[in-house]
Design a protein around this motif. Structure first.
Motif, PDB file in Angstrom:
ATOM      1  N   ILE A 304       0.839  -1.204   0.000  1.00 26.42           N
ATOM      2  CA  ILE A 304       0.000   0.000   0.000  1.00 26.42           C
ATOM      3  C   ILE A 304       0.871   1.249   0.000  1.00 26.42           C
ATOM      4  N   ASP A 305       1.935   1.243   0.803  1.00 25.69           N
ATOM      5  CA  ASP A 305       2.841   2.401   0.838  1.00 25.69           C
ATOM      6  C   ASP A 305       3.411   2.693  -0.547  1.00 25.69           C
ATOM      7  N   LEU A 306       3.787   1.643  -1.263  1.00 26.47           N
ATOM      8  CA  LEU A 306       4.342   1.823  -2.602  1.00 26.47           C
ATOM      9  C   LEU A 306       3.307   2.448  -3.529  1.00 26.47           C
ATOM     10  N   GLN A 307       2.109   1.897  -3.536  1.00 29.57           N
ATOM     11  CA  GLN A 307       1.088   2.426  -4.436  1.00 29.57           C
ATOM     12  C   GLN A 307       0.665   3.836  -4.044  1.00 29.57           C
ATOM     13  N   ALA A 308       0.530   4.094  -2.758  1.00 34.06           N
ATOM     14  CA  ALA A 308       0.065   5.399  -2.299  1.00 34.06           C
ATOM     15  C   ALA A 308       1.064   6.508  -2.602  1.00 34.06           C
ATOM     16  N   GLY A 309       2.313   6.138  -2.868  1.00 36.75           N
ATOM     17  CA  GLY A 309       3.307   7.138  -3.230  1.00 36.75           C
ATOM     18  C   GLY A 309       3.047   7.761  -4.586  1.00 36.75           C
ATOM     19  N   ARG A 310       2.145   7.142  -5.383  1.00 37.60           N
ATOM     20  CA  ARG A 310       1.703   7.673  -6.674  1.00 37.60           C
ATOM     21  C   ARG A 310       2.828   7.787  -7.708  1.00 37.60           C
ATOM     22  N   HIS A 311       3.906   7.057  -7.520  1.00 40.39           N
ATOM     23  CA  HIS A 311       4.991   7.094  -8.499  1.00 40.39           C
ATOM     24  C   HIS A 311       5.233   5.731  -9.130  1.00 40.39           C
ATOM     25  N   VAL A 312       4.355   4.779  -8.854  1.00 37.31           N
ATOM     26  CA  VAL A 312       4.508   3.445  -9.415  1.00 37.31           C
ATOM     27  C   VAL A 312       3.921   3.433 -10.824  1.00 37.31           C
TER      28      VAL A 312
END
Length: 328
Positions: A304-312
């Motif tokens: 979730i942290d990775l996706q929520a960073g909006r840079h994936v």
């Protein structure tokens, strides 16, 4: 009730849940829960993969937002799933034990098993579709929410060979579908993203342009003949830029915000058969779904942290099968 073919002798299974409170990833835990049973008109799916979407963590971010979506504690997490039918209830006609399926079950997909209605909708009872041959479960687990939302957005602006479409947030989960569907419709696509996303956007068939201040001027330089339609898949900046570029409101749509005069797109309003059509395009190799990362269910918070960073760039998928590698 027809008996499952899989080994479901265990009385408990794993599910990601909010138990004490809604909130961020820190409020989630992987819990042992009773194995659900399919009732009349329902199927039980042994989930192999679950795809994440921004709506998953948005609608569970606090108790007030969760209540707006009809969610209460204890509450599961995630909506997109793919797996194998392992139990069918009475009166089920469309599915049989052993069928590969994908679909959506609102805020309960990241679990070993999910029970969905044979003929339901994502927000009420869940839904299931047959997974075409040639589409793996990780890919199938990304289709329901993003695919339907992209299809609904395209239906609003109806792009064709004479169009130049501006797509804001083109590298996100919905964007990867929207760009390719617009290109398949014959349109030229200009997609906004960060400077680091340029290669990924080109790979989808989009001409990249950096978002932020000066967007209108950069788009004019790329398309001096003008832009004819636009989708804003992130907020309102692209919609406002489209207006400045002379695009009429009826050919602009948003998915994450509302703008007076502009028709928003909602995946729940996608045309019947839209998701089957998208799955068929994937199976035929005409539509590609980039998987940015995969995580085992135990690492749900990191995912979730990775996706929520909006840079994936692409989709994030949770593996529910222990033997799979933790990252892809």
């Amino acid at each position: 009730m027809k008996e499952p073919s899989a080994n479901t002798s265990a009385s408990t299974s794993r599910a990601v849940q909010f138990v004490e409170s809604f909130g961020g990833p820190e409020a989630l835990s992987v819990r042992e829960v009773p194995v659900p049973q399919a009732g009349a008109g329902q199927i039980r799916v042994r989930v192999n993969a679950a795809g994440l979407n921004p709506m998953d963590w948005f609608m569970t971010s606090d108790a007030e937002t969760a209540a707006r979506f009809g969610l209460s504690l204890p509450c599961g997490f995630g909506t997109d799933y793919a797996g194998v039918v392992d139990q069918v209830g009475d009166d089920v006609r469309r599915f049989a034990v052993g069928d590969r399926v994908f679909g959506g079950a609102l805020s309960r997909a990241v679990a070993s098993y999910v029970v969905v209605d044979e003929s339901g909708i994502i927000a009420a009872g869940g839904e299931a579709h047959r997974t075409p041959d040639g589409v793996d479960d990780r890919t199938a687990a990304t289709l329901a929410i993003a695919g339907c939302t992209a299809a609904a957005a395209l239906a609003v602006i109806n792009p064709g060979p004479t169009d130049t479409v501006l797509i804001g947030g083109a590298g996100g989960g919905v964007g990867v579908f929207a760009v390719q569907l617009a290109r398949l419709a014959g349109a030229r696509v200009i997609g906004t993203g960060s400077a680091s996303s340029a290669d990924a956007l080109r790979a989808l068939g989009s001409e990249p342009v950096t978002y932020g201040d000066g967007l209108v001027d950069r788009v004019r330089a790329l398309a001096p003949a003008g832009v004819t339609s636009a989708m804003d898949l992130h907020g309102t900046d692209t919609a406002q830029a489209a207006r400045e570029l002379g695009v009429p409101d009826e050919r602009i749509t948003t998915i994450a915000a509302q703008v007076d005069g502009i028709t928003p797109a909602n995946g729940g309003n996608a045309a019947p058969g839209a998701i089957e059509e998208i799955a068929g395009l994937v199976a035929a190799g005409q539509l590609r779904v980039p998987i940015a990362a995969t995580f085992p269910v135990e690492q749900i918070r990191a995912a979730i942290d990775l996706q929520a960073g909006r840079h994936v760039h692409g989709k994030v998928v949770i593996d529910l099968v222990a033997s799979r590698p933790s990252r892809g």
